[in-house]
Write a protein that holds these residues in place. Sequence first.
Motif, PDB file in Angstrom:
ATOM      1  N   PRO A 180      26.427  22.410  -0.192  1.00 46.95           N
ATOM      2  CA  PRO A 180      27.714  21.775   0.127  1.00 46.95           C
ATOM      3  C   PRO A 180      27.643  20.913   1.391  1.00 46.95           C
ATOM      4  CG  PRO A 180      28.038  24.107  -0.354  1.00 46.95           C
ATOM      5  CD  PRO A 180      26.578  23.861  -0.312  1.00 46.95           C
ATOM      6  N   PHE A 181      26.881  21.332   2.391  1.00 47.55           N
ATOM      7  CA  PHE A 181      26.758  20.525   3.615  1.00 47.55           C
ATOM      8  C   PHE A 181      26.014  19.215   3.354  1.00 47.55           C
ATOM      9  CE2 PHE A 181      27.247  24.839   5.495  1.00 47.55           C
ATOM     10  CZ  PHE A 181      28.440  24.594   6.159  1.00 47.55           C
ATOM     11  N   VAL A 182      24.984  19.273   2.528  1.00 47.40           N
ATOM     12  CA  VAL A 182      24.230  18.059   2.177  1.00 47.40           C
ATOM     13  C   VAL A 182      25.127  17.117   1.389  1.00 47.40           C
ATOM     14  CG1 VAL A 182      22.299  17.169   0.834  1.00 47.40           C
ATOM     15  CG2 VAL A 182      21.988  19.195   2.268  1.00 47.40           C
ATOM     16  N   LEU A 183      25.874  17.650   0.431  1.00 49.79           N
ATOM     17  CA  LEU A 183      26.790  16.817  -0.352  1.00 49.79           C
ATOM     18  C   LEU A 183      27.887  16.216   0.534  1.00 49.79           C
ATOM     19  CD1 LEU A 183      27.155  18.887  -3.645  1.00 49.79           C
ATOM     20  CD2 LEU A 183      25.882  16.770  -3.293  1.00 49.79           C
ATOM     21  N   ALA A 184      28.413  16.986   1.451  1.00 47.16           N
ATOM     22  CA  ALA A 184      29.429  16.482   2.375  1.00 47.16           C
ATOM     23  C   ALA A 184      28.852  15.388   3.262  1.00 47.16           C
ATOM     24  CB  ALA A 184      29.989  17.620   3.214  1.00 47.16           C
ATOM     25  N   ALA A 185      27.616  15.569   3.723  1.00 51.12           N
ATOM     26  CA  ALA A 185      26.964  14.554   4.556  1.00 51.12           C
ATOM     27  C   ALA A 185      26.747  13.271   3.769  1.00 51.12           C
ATOM     28  CB  ALA A 185      25.645  15.094   5.100  1.00 51.12           C
ATOM     29  N   LEU A 186      26.330  13.396   2.512  1.00 51.42           N
ATOM     30  CA  LEU A 186      26.151  12.215   1.668  1.00 51.42           C
ATOM     31  C   LEU A 186      27.484  11.506   1.419  1.00 51.42           C
ATOM     32  CD1 LEU A 186      23.531  13.465  -0.946  1.00 51.42           C
ATOM     33  CD2 LEU A 186      23.184  11.779   0.862  1.00 51.42           C
ATOM     34  N   LEU A 187      28.527  12.289   1.219  1.00 57.37           N
ATOM     35  CA  LEU A 187      29.849  11.714   1.019  1.00 57.37           C
ATOM     36  C   LEU A 187      30.306  10.952   2.263  1.00 57.37           C
ATOM     37  CD1 LEU A 187      32.312  11.429  -0.828  1.00 57.37           C
ATOM     38  CD2 LEU A 187      33.189  13.537   0.208  1.00 57.37           C
ATOM     39  N   VAL A 188      30.077  11.515   3.430  1.00 55.20           N
ATOM     40  CA  VAL A 188      30.427  10.848   4.688  1.00 55.20           C
ATOM     41  C   VAL A 188      29.615   9.569   4.850  1.00 55.20           C
ATOM     42  CG1 VAL A 188      30.300  11.061   7.205  1.00 55.20           C
ATOM     43  CG2 VAL A 188      31.254  12.925   5.846  1.00 55.20           C
ATOM     44  N   LEU A 189      28.356   9.614   4.502  1.00 59.24           N
ATOM     45  CA  LEU A 189      27.483   8.438   4.604  1.00 59.24           C
ATOM     46  C   LEU A 189      27.968   7.328   3.682  1.00 59.24           C
ATOM     47  CD1 LEU A 189      24.894   7.337   5.896  1.00 59.24           C
ATOM     48  CD2 LEU A 189      23.661   8.227   3.922  1.00 59.24           C
TER      49      LEU A 189
END
Length: 92
Positions: free
Chosen positions: A5-14
């Motif tokens: 979930p943190f990786v997906l959230a980071a990708l979403l922010v990017l």
Amino acid sequence: MRLVPFVLAALLVLVQAELWLGKGGVPHVMALQSELAAQQAANDVLRARNERTQAEVADLKEGLEMVEEKARRELGMVRPDETLVVVSGTRR
């Protein structure tokens, strides 16, 4: 598994950051819209100038024809390659 979930959230922010701040982002689009509005205003000014110039040319062309017609009728003027024939009165 907690890392996903943190990786997906980071990708979403990017992706969102690129959308809002990147080359095709909101500030760039706003700048392009501003440029477009300025260019359209300049085009409108030039279009109006062209219309005035076309009207002036038409007036000058028509004006010369009116001057020539008046000179021919009132002053009897002719062009160098023309011959003036005056017909006076009609017989009955």
